[in-house]
Design an enzyme around this catalytic site. Sequence first.
Site, PDB file in Angstrom:
ATOM      1  N   ASP A 208       0.842  -1.193   0.000  1.00 50.99           N
ATOM      2  CA  ASP A 208       0.000   0.000   0.000  1.00 50.99           C
ATOM      3  C   ASP A 208       0.881   1.248   0.000  1.00 50.99           C
ATOM      4  O   ASP A 208       1.936   1.253  -0.630  1.00 50.99           O
ATOM      5  CB  ASP A 208      -0.928  -0.043   1.224  1.00 50.99           C
ATOM      6  N   ASP A 217       0.681   2.682  18.784  1.00 53.34           N
ATOM      7  CA  ASP A 217      -0.014   1.410  18.980  1.00 53.34           C
ATOM      8  C   ASP A 217       0.815   0.215  18.507  1.00 53.34           C
ATOM      9  O   ASP A 217       0.482  -0.932  18.824  1.00 53.34           O
ATOM     10  CB  ASP A 217      -1.355   1.415  18.233  1.00 53.34           C
ATOM     11  N   HIS A 240      -3.578   5.891   3.951  1.00 48.70           N
ATOM     12  CA  HIS A 240      -4.289   4.694   3.513  1.00 48.70           C
ATOM     13  C   HIS A 240      -3.617   3.410   3.991  1.00 48.70           C
ATOM     14  O   HIS A 240      -4.262   2.493   4.512  1.00 48.70           O
ATOM     15  CB  HIS A 240      -4.372   4.719   1.981  1.00 48.70           C
ATOM     16  N   SER A 416     -11.241  -1.014   0.176  1.00 54.24           N
ATOM     17  CA  SER A 416      -9.879  -1.004   0.722  1.00 54.24           C
ATOM     18  C   SER A 416      -9.864  -1.390   2.186  1.00 54.24           C
ATOM     19  O   SER A 416      -8.911  -1.992   2.675  1.00 54.24           O
ATOM     20  CB  SER A 416      -9.266   0.399   0.584  1.00 54.24           C
TER      21      SER A 416
END
Length: 467
Positions: A208, A217, A240, A416
Site C-alpha cells: 500500500d 499502537d 491509507h 480497501s
Amino acid sequence: MAKARGSRPSRGRGSIPEPMRAPEVFETPPTTEEFSTGSTPETTGRYLIVYSDEVMDSPKEAAGALNRFAGIKALASAADYDNQVIDPSEADSLYFPALGVAVIEADVAQVRSLSSATADTSSHILAIEPEYVSRALDDRAAYLEYLRGYRDAVSRLYEQLAGQPSLGSEIPGDAAFEDTTQFTWGLQATRANTSRFTGEGVRVAILDTGMDLGHPDFQGRSITSQSFISHQTAQDAQGHGTHCAGTAYGPQAPATGVRRYGCATGADIFIGKVLNNSGASVGSSVLNGMNWAVTNGCQVISMSLGAPVNHVSQAFEQAGRRALKAGSLIVAAAGNNANRAMGRFGFVEQPGNSTSIMAVGAIDSRLGAANFSARSSTVVDNGGKVDIAAPGVAVFSSWPAFPIPPRLHHSISGTSMATPQIAGIAAQWCQASGHTGMALWTTMLQNARSIAGDARGIGSGLGQTPQ
C-alpha cells in the site's frame, strides 16, 4: 550488478480453473479531497510481459527472448538484487522471477514484434499488455457512505441520551452492529473479537502507501518494511496504508487506549510501499512488491488498490497463480465504482478481477452490500468475480500522526478497508489450520457466513474467523 537495498526491520474462488463512548466513535469525517474520484484507466507507458512456466526461474532465457524478438538487450532480474528488490531507477526493463512477469519499455515496432512472439511457442512469451496505474481504492462514494454511518451513529447517541427516537435514524433497535468501547463493529461481525487465534507465526504483507512506522499502537512490534517507490521511504505520508495495516494486525490492546481495531493481532508485519505519497503506483512498484512478498514467504498478501479496467490482466492472473503455488494467498479490493442507490453496480477492477486473486467486497453494519462496493462483472467471462465480503463502512483504525489535523486514528470507508480485514482473517485461519495457498482460499470461502443479498456483490458471504 549493483545490489538494491534489502528490507529493513524497524522498531480459492472456490477452485481456480476453482453502550458507545462518543469521543472515540465520532471521528472527524474525512474531506472529499482524501478520496480519488477518477475512473479513467491510466497507463504508465510501459508493458507487462508474461512468461511460460518453463522460463519462470530462468532470467537468462527471459532476457534472451526479449533480445531475440525485440532487440531489448538489458533485463534486470530481481534475483540478482538483495532480497529480490529492484531499484527501478537502475534499469528500464525488469524481471520478477517469482511471478514470471517482466516490465519493459518498448517502442511501437518492438511491441508489435513481441505481440507476434506470443504465437511462437519457442518464445515462451504468453502475453504482452499495457501496464496500468493502480491507486489506493477510496473515493467519494465511499466517503458519502461514511457520512451515512456517521449520521446513524449520531442518531443512536441521541436516542440513548434523549430517550426518544431520532428523526432520520434508519436503524431499528439493535438491527445493526456498532462500535463499542472495546471493539469495532467489524471485529464483532467477523467474530475476530472472540477468536482464540491471533495469526501468530503467519507473515502478512500489506502492499500500500507504507505505514506510520512510529505509531504508538505498534511500539514493540517487529516490522519488516520496504519501499518500492524511488526517493520515498516506507513511512506513510498518505494514511491509507497505515489504516489498512491497523485493520489487518493492529494490537490486542492499543497503547493509545482506544477500542481494539486489529484482526490478526499476533501476525508478522510486512509493509511494502508500492503506492507513492499521492496514493498511486509508479512503474513496476506493485509487481516489485508482490515479488518481494512471495519470496519472503508471506502466506497472505493484501492489496487495497486497483485500476478501473474491466478485463483480466494476464500478468496479474499468472502472478496470482504462481503466488498460490508458492503458498501465498493474495487478497485485493473489488473496487468502489458502484452506486447501487442509482442502479449502477460497477465491476471488479484489476488486479482483483483475476481468478487467482481473492476479490473482496464491502458490507455495512447491517450486513448489506455497501452502496459503493463493486459487483461481479457482467462483461468479463473468465474472472471479475467478488469472492468474499467484509466490513468496509465507517471502519475505525490507525492513522499517521499528521500535523493537520492531528489524529492517530481515523474512520473511513471502502473496499480497501474490507480487504485487510479478510487478510487478517486469512492469517488466523492459516494459524488454525496450517493451510496456505489454494487450501487457505478454500477454507476461507467454506467458512464464510451466509448473508442475505446478491451473491454477485458479496461472494460466498461475510468472512469469519476460526474460534
